[in-house]
Design a protein around this motif. Structure first.
Motif, mmCIF file in Angstrom:
data_model
loop_
_atom_site.group_PDB
_atom_site.id
_atom_site.type_symbol
_atom_site.label_atom_id
_atom_site.label_comp_id
_atom_site.label_asym_id
_atom_site.label_seq_id
_atom_site.Cartn_x
_atom_site.Cartn_y
_atom_site.Cartn_z
ATOM 1 N N SER A 150 0.961 -1.236 0.006
ATOM 2 C CA SER A 150 -0.166 0.219 -0.377
ATOM 3 C C SER A 150 0.927 1.371 -0.162
ATOM 4 O O SER A 150 0.001 1.897 -0.042
ATOM 5 N N LEU A 151 1.820 1.219 0.253
ATOM 6 C CA LEU A 151 3.541 2.637 0.028
ATOM 7 C C LEU A 151 2.946 2.509 -1.399
ATOM 8 O O LEU A 151 3.935 1.585 -2.287
ATOM 9 N N THR A 152 3.357 3.696 -2.250
ATOM 10 C CA THR A 152 3.316 3.405 -3.769
ATOM 11 C C THR A 152 4.717 4.186 -3.533
ATOM 12 O O THR A 152 5.281 4.477 -2.839
ATOM 13 N N PRO A 153 5.462 3.469 -4.874
ATOM 14 C CA PRO A 153 7.288 3.735 -4.845
ATOM 15 C C PRO A 153 7.229 4.713 -5.041
ATOM 16 O O PRO A 153 8.170 5.326 -4.989
ATOM 17 N N PRO A 154 6.026 6.320 -5.536
ATOM 18 C CA PRO A 154 6.930 7.759 -5.503
ATOM 19 C C PRO A 154 6.636 8.376 -4.529
ATOM 20 O O PRO A 154 7.891 8.707 -3.269
ATOM 21 N N ILE A 155 5.699 7.665 -2.683
ATOM 22 C CA ILE A 155 6.765 7.880 -1.799
ATOM 23 C C ILE A 155 7.480 7.432 -1.005
ATOM 24 O O ILE A 155 8.663 7.911 0.096
ATOM 25 N N PHE A 156 7.857 5.908 -1.608
ATOM 26 C CA PHE A 156 9.029 5.282 -0.626
ATOM 27 C C PHE A 156 10.377 6.403 -1.357
ATOM 28 O O PHE A 156 11.149 6.372 -0.576
ATOM 29 N N LEU A 157 9.849 6.669 -2.470
ATOM 30 C CA LEU A 157 11.030 7.084 -3.997
ATOM 31 C C LEU A 157 11.314 8.927 -2.313
ATOM 32 O O LEU A 157 12.839 9.207 -2.712
ATOM 33 N N GLN A 158 10.640 9.227 -2.211
ATOM 34 C CA GLN A 158 11.015 10.313 -1.311
ATOM 35 C C GLN A 158 11.397 9.900 -0.175
ATOM 36 O O GLN A 158 12.584 10.542 0.771
ATOM 37 N N THR A 159 10.824 9.089 0.111
ATOM 38 C CA THR A 159 12.136 8.256 1.372
ATOM 39 C C THR A 159 13.121 8.350 1.213
ATOM 40 O O THR A 159 14.424 8.806 2.210
ATOM 41 N N LEU A 160 13.459 7.419 0.472
ATOM 42 C CA LEU A 160 15.237 6.960 -0.034
ATOM 43 C C LEU A 160 15.547 8.207 -0.187
ATOM 44 O O LEU A 160 16.529 9.158 0.238
ATOM 45 N N SER A 161 14.809 9.245 -0.916
ATOM 46 C CA SER A 161 16.388 10.218 -1.216
ATOM 47 C C SER A 161 16.054 11.760 -0.104
ATOM 48 O O SER A 161 17.041 12.120 0.175
ATOM 49 N N TYR A 162 15.215 11.179 0.538
ATOM 50 C CA TYR A 162 15.546 12.134 1.846
ATOM 51 C C TYR A 162 16.522 11.708 2.775
ATOM 52 O O TYR A 162 17.375 12.114 3.581
ATOM 53 N N ILE A 163 17.095 9.680 2.866
ATOM 54 C CA ILE A 163 18.041 9.481 3.322
ATOM 55 C C ILE A 163 19.143 9.555 3.230
ATOM 56 O O ILE A 163 19.988 9.845 3.538
ATOM 57 N N GLN A 164 19.225 9.447 1.640
ATOM 58 C CA GLN A 164 20.496 9.451 1.004
ATOM 59 C C GLN A 164 20.712 10.981 1.447
ATOM 60 O O GLN A 164 22.141 11.425 1.255
ATOM 61 N N GLN A 165 19.999 11.977 1.385
ATOM 62 C CA GLN A 165 20.230 13.698 1.849
ATOM 63 C C GLN A 165 21.168 13.934 2.771
ATOM 64 O O GLN A 165 21.849 13.988 3.051
ATOM 65 N N CYS A 166 20.537 12.928 3.954
ATOM 66 C CA CYS A 166 21.136 13.228 5.460
ATOM 67 C C CYS A 166 21.824 12.574 5.736
ATOM 68 O O CYS A 166 22.988 12.966 6.153
ATOM 69 N N ILE A 167 22.481 11.500 4.386
ATOM 70 C CA ILE A 167 23.750 11.071 4.590
ATOM 71 C C ILE A 167 25.228 11.937 3.351
ATOM 72 O O ILE A 167 25.829 11.844 4.174
#
Length: 318
Positions: A117-134
């Motif tokens: 139920s988690l859509t790819p665009p939302i998960f992509l935003q999460t991964l992008s946020y984690i990448q930016q934090c790194i």
């Protein structure tokens, strides 16, 4: 702060009902993760995305202190894979979000998400946020290392030097040109901060010190009453349904910024399109109590359905 802590904190910032983090990973899902994924004994599980239709978590993505483990069903082009955090910081993301194909790619690593139920665009935003934090973590660490190897040079012998006081803390010594540059760049305030040099009886405001007074911009005159902005009155605000409101509707209320309005929209989508209570809205906005109480009468949560999701799991404690 360690990189592991940065990544875990980033996961917590993006937590939702479909992106399980830390102690909120259900125990049954966690047990299946240990059975189905090649998780080593020294790994800590930070977060989980369950892409199965019936919620077993036997396929999906598991974020640990080492990287991201992925396991897809037999229909996926990539059955399983792993990317460590070092490679992840340079990875590129892409996704498809069609009815017949819901996939997210981290470089060549596929995450098949049709059952989630988690859509790819939302998960992509999460991964992008984690990448930016790194990225931010390594940028800050690099700057700290650079500063430790290149300390500020002392003033040249024979130059008149000054001490600077900012919020009760003393800094220096600096020569005149350095202080003038600090004033012009806004690092110190000519009207609030103080200077002192040998021979002075007391500290003096920068604006009152002869070498620096001309570098302090004069305060602007008070605005004419005719041009002063009139305070907004509550009568001008209209009630909005947070579950159907567009970005412009949210921004029409006081205290709601573009950042917090976007956060509401993302959270609403992550919840399946509807908040269940006004308390969930309050949590996302993170306003002070008196600010939220002022706008509370102008927000309602309509058309939501009670979620049957039950929380549980283990604790990741730093």
């Amino acid at each position: 702060m360690s990189l592991e802590q940065v990544i875990f904190d980033a996961c917590q910032q993006r937590e939702s009902e479909n992106f399980f983090v830390g102690e909120n990973i259900p125990q049954r899902k966690l047990q299946n993760v240990f059975k189905e994924y090649p998780i080593s004994s020294d790994e800590q599980i930070f977060a989980l995305v369950d892409t199965t239709v019936f919620g077993s978590a036997k396929q999906g993505a598991v974020l640990t202190n080492m990287g991201i483990h992925v396991k897809n069903s037999w229909t996926g082009d990539v059955r399983e894979g792993f990317i460590n955090w070092h490679d992840f910081q340079y990875a590129e993301f892409s996704h498809t979000n069609r009815f017949s194909s819901k996939e997210l790619w981290i470089d060549n690593l596929q995450i098949e998400m049709s059952g989630s139920s988690l859509t790819p665009p939302i998960f992509l935003q999460t991964l992008s946020y984690i990448q930016q934090c790194i990225h931010n973590y390594y940028d800050q660490r690099g700057q700290q290392q650079a500063n430790s190897h290149h300390p500020a040079a002392p003033p040249l012998p024979g130059l008149e030097t000054w001490m600077v006081a900012v919020d009760g803390e003393q800094y220096g010594p600096y020569d005149e040109q350095t202080i003038k540059g600090m004033i012009q760049s806004g690092q110190i305030s000519g009207t609030k901060d103080y200077v002192w040099k040998q021979g002075m009886d007391n500290w003096a405001l920068i604006k009152d010190s002869a070498p620096f007074s001309s570098y302090v911009a004069p305060a602007p005159p008070p605005a004419s009453p005719a041009f002063q902005e009139q305070p907004a009155t509550d009568e001008q605000y209209k009630e909005i349904d947070v579950n159907t409101a567009a970005l412009g509707d949210l921004l029409s209320l006081p205290y709601i910024t573009l950042e917090s309005a976007n956060a509401l929209l993302l959270r609403r989508e992550a919840l399946g399109g509807a908040f269940e209570s006004i308390e969930q809205v309050e949590e996302v906005l993170a306003l002070s109590p008196h600010e939220f109480e002022r706008i509370r009468p102008y927000m309602k949560v309509a058309g939501s359905q009670k979620s049957a999701f039950q929380m549980g799991g283990r604790v990741i404690d730093f």
